[in-house]
Design an enzyme around this catalytic site. Structure first.
Site, PDB file in Angstrom:
ATOM      1  CB  SER A   1      -0.915   0.004   1.218  1.00  0.00           C
ATOM      2  OG  SER A   1      -0.144  -0.021   2.404  1.00  0.00           O
ATOM      3  CB  CYS A   2       4.445   1.892   0.671  1.00  0.00           C
ATOM      4  SG  CYS A   2       4.547   1.579   2.432  1.00  0.00           S
ATOM      5  CB  VAL A   3       2.645   5.668  -3.040  1.00  0.00           C
ATOM      6  CG1 VAL A   3       2.852   6.282  -4.419  1.00  0.00           C
ATOM      7  CG2 VAL A   3       1.234   5.120  -2.923  1.00  0.00           C
TER       8      VAL A   3
ATOM      9  N   GLY B   1       0.602   1.747  -4.015  1.00  0.00           N
ATOM     10  CA  GLY B   1      -0.773   2.058  -3.596  1.00  0.00           C
ATOM     11  C   GLY B   1      -1.739   0.904  -3.786  1.00  0.00           C
TER      12      GLY B   1
END
Lengths: 143, 158
Positions: B26-28, B91
Site C-alpha cells: 500500500s506504500c507509494v 498504492g
C-alpha cells in the site's frame, strides 16, 4: 486474518513458494490428481489450514491468559512478503514496537514444510496481552 | 552507485546512479526527476498526511513532507520546477476486502500525492498504481526511467 475480542490486530500465516508447492503435491496426492493444476484450490486449502491453525493458537493463548480472541475469515495473497504485510505495518507503524513470531515445522510422513505465524496486535491489545502473560509468569514464580 | 530506499525513507542523487525500493504494497514510491540536470529523488511514502499523525523525524514517511523534502533537495541541486516531472508506483490493496466501501491506505496515499503534485504544478508523466499486487522499483537517473517489477511478470518501464 483480523483479530477480534479481547485482543485486536492482525494474524498472518506465511509460507514460502517452495513450501506452497509441497502442499500442492500433498493435495494432489490426497485428491488422486483430480485437483493437481488448480492453484485456487490449493490456495483455498492453505487458507483452511491457516483457519484451523489460527484457531488452535488463539485457543492456546486463551488457555494461558484467559483472553478471548477470535479471528475473521482468512484472505490469501501470493506475493513479496514485504508487500503482503505492508498495509498492517503502515497502519501500526507509529505505535507498535514488537511482533510475536511463532515458527512451526509440520512433518507429514516424509514431507515437511515451515509456516510462520505473525501475530501483530493493536497497541492497546499489545499491552493487555503482555500484562496478562506477566501475571501468569508471576503466578508460576509464586507457586 | 546503487542505493536502496526502505519504507519511510527517501534519497536524492544524480546520473548515473540507481535508486531502488522493494516490496511495495500500500506504500507509494514517488519519483521526481529533472531531465535537464539529470538529478532525481525517490521517496517511499507510507501515509498520506503528516498532520493526522505524529510527524517525528521521518519526513519521507508522509506524502506532504516527503514531496516537500524532495523538492528542497532538488532545488539545492539547482533544479527548477518547470523541468521537473513525477512518476508514481504502488498504492495496492494486497487483500481483496469483503467490504467494498473500505478505502485502503494505498488509495489515500495516491490521492494525497497527486493533489500535492498538482498544487506544486509538477506533472505526473507515468504511473503503475492500485490493484492487488506487490511491486519493486528501480529508478535510473541517467534518463529518469522507472522500472516496475512484479512477481511473475517481465519488468516494465514507465
Amino acid at each position: 486474518m483480523d483479530l477480534v475480542g479481547d485482543v485486536t490486530g492482525t494474524l498472518y500465516m506465511l509460507l514460502s513458494r517452495d513450501d506452497f508447492e509441497k502442499i500442492s503435491i500433498l493435495i494432489k496426492n490426497i485428491s488422486h490428481g483430480e485437483m493437481s493444476d488448480d492453484e485456487n484450490y490449493t490456495l483455498s486449502t492453505v487458507a483452511e489450514i491457516g483457519n484451523v491453525l489460527a484457531g488452535v493458537y488463539l485457543t492456546s493463548i486463551h488457555d494461558f491468559s484467559s483472553l478471548t480472541i477470535y479471528h475473521t475469515i482468512p484472505c490469501t495473497a501470493v506475493d513479496m512478503i514485504q508487500s503482503i504485510i505492508d498495509e498492517t505495518l503502515v497502519n501500526l507503524s507509529k505505535t507498535v514496537p514488537d511482533i510475536f513470531i511463532f515458527i512451526n515445522e509440520f512433518v507429514i510422513k516424509t514431507l515437511s514444510f515451515k509456516m510462520y505465524l505473525l501475530l501483530i496486535p493493536s497497541p492497546d491489545s499489545f499491552d493487555r496481552l503482555v500484562s496478562s502473560l506477566q501475571t501468569i509468569r508471576r503466578g508460576i514464580h509464586d507457586s | 552507485m546503487i542505493r536502496e530506499v526502505h519504507m519511510g525513507e527517501g534519497f536524492i542523487s544524480k546520473s548515473p546512479d540507481i535508486i531502488m525500493s522493494q516490496g511495495l504494497g500500500s506504500c507509494v514510491v514517488v519519483t521526481i526527476y529533472d531531465s535537464r540536470n539529470k538529478i532525481g529523488g525517490l521517496a517511499h511514502v507510507m501515509l498520506p498526511d503528516s498532520k493526522r499523525y505524529e510527524p517525528g523525524m521521518v519526513p519521507y514517511k508522509y506524502a506532504d513532507t516527503a514531496i516537500l523534502y524532495l523538492l528542497e533537495g532538488l532545488k539545492a541541486g539547482l533544479s527548477e520546477k518547470p523541468y521537473l516531472i513525477a512518476k508514481l508506483v504502488g498504492g495496492a490493496q494486497m487483500f481483496k476486502k469483503l467490504d467494498q466501501t473500505d478505502v485502503g491506505i494505498g488509495i489515500q496515499n495516491i490521492k494525497a500525492i497527486k493533489r500535492i503534485l498538482q498544487n506544486e504544478k509538477i506533472p505526473v508523466v507515468g504511473e503503475d498504481i492500485g490493484g492487488h499486487v506487490g511491486r519493486s522499483v528501480e529508478f535510473h537517473l541517467e534518463f529518469g526511467t522507472l522500472f516496475v517489477i512484479k512477481i511473475g511478470e517481465n519488468p516494465r518501464s514507465i
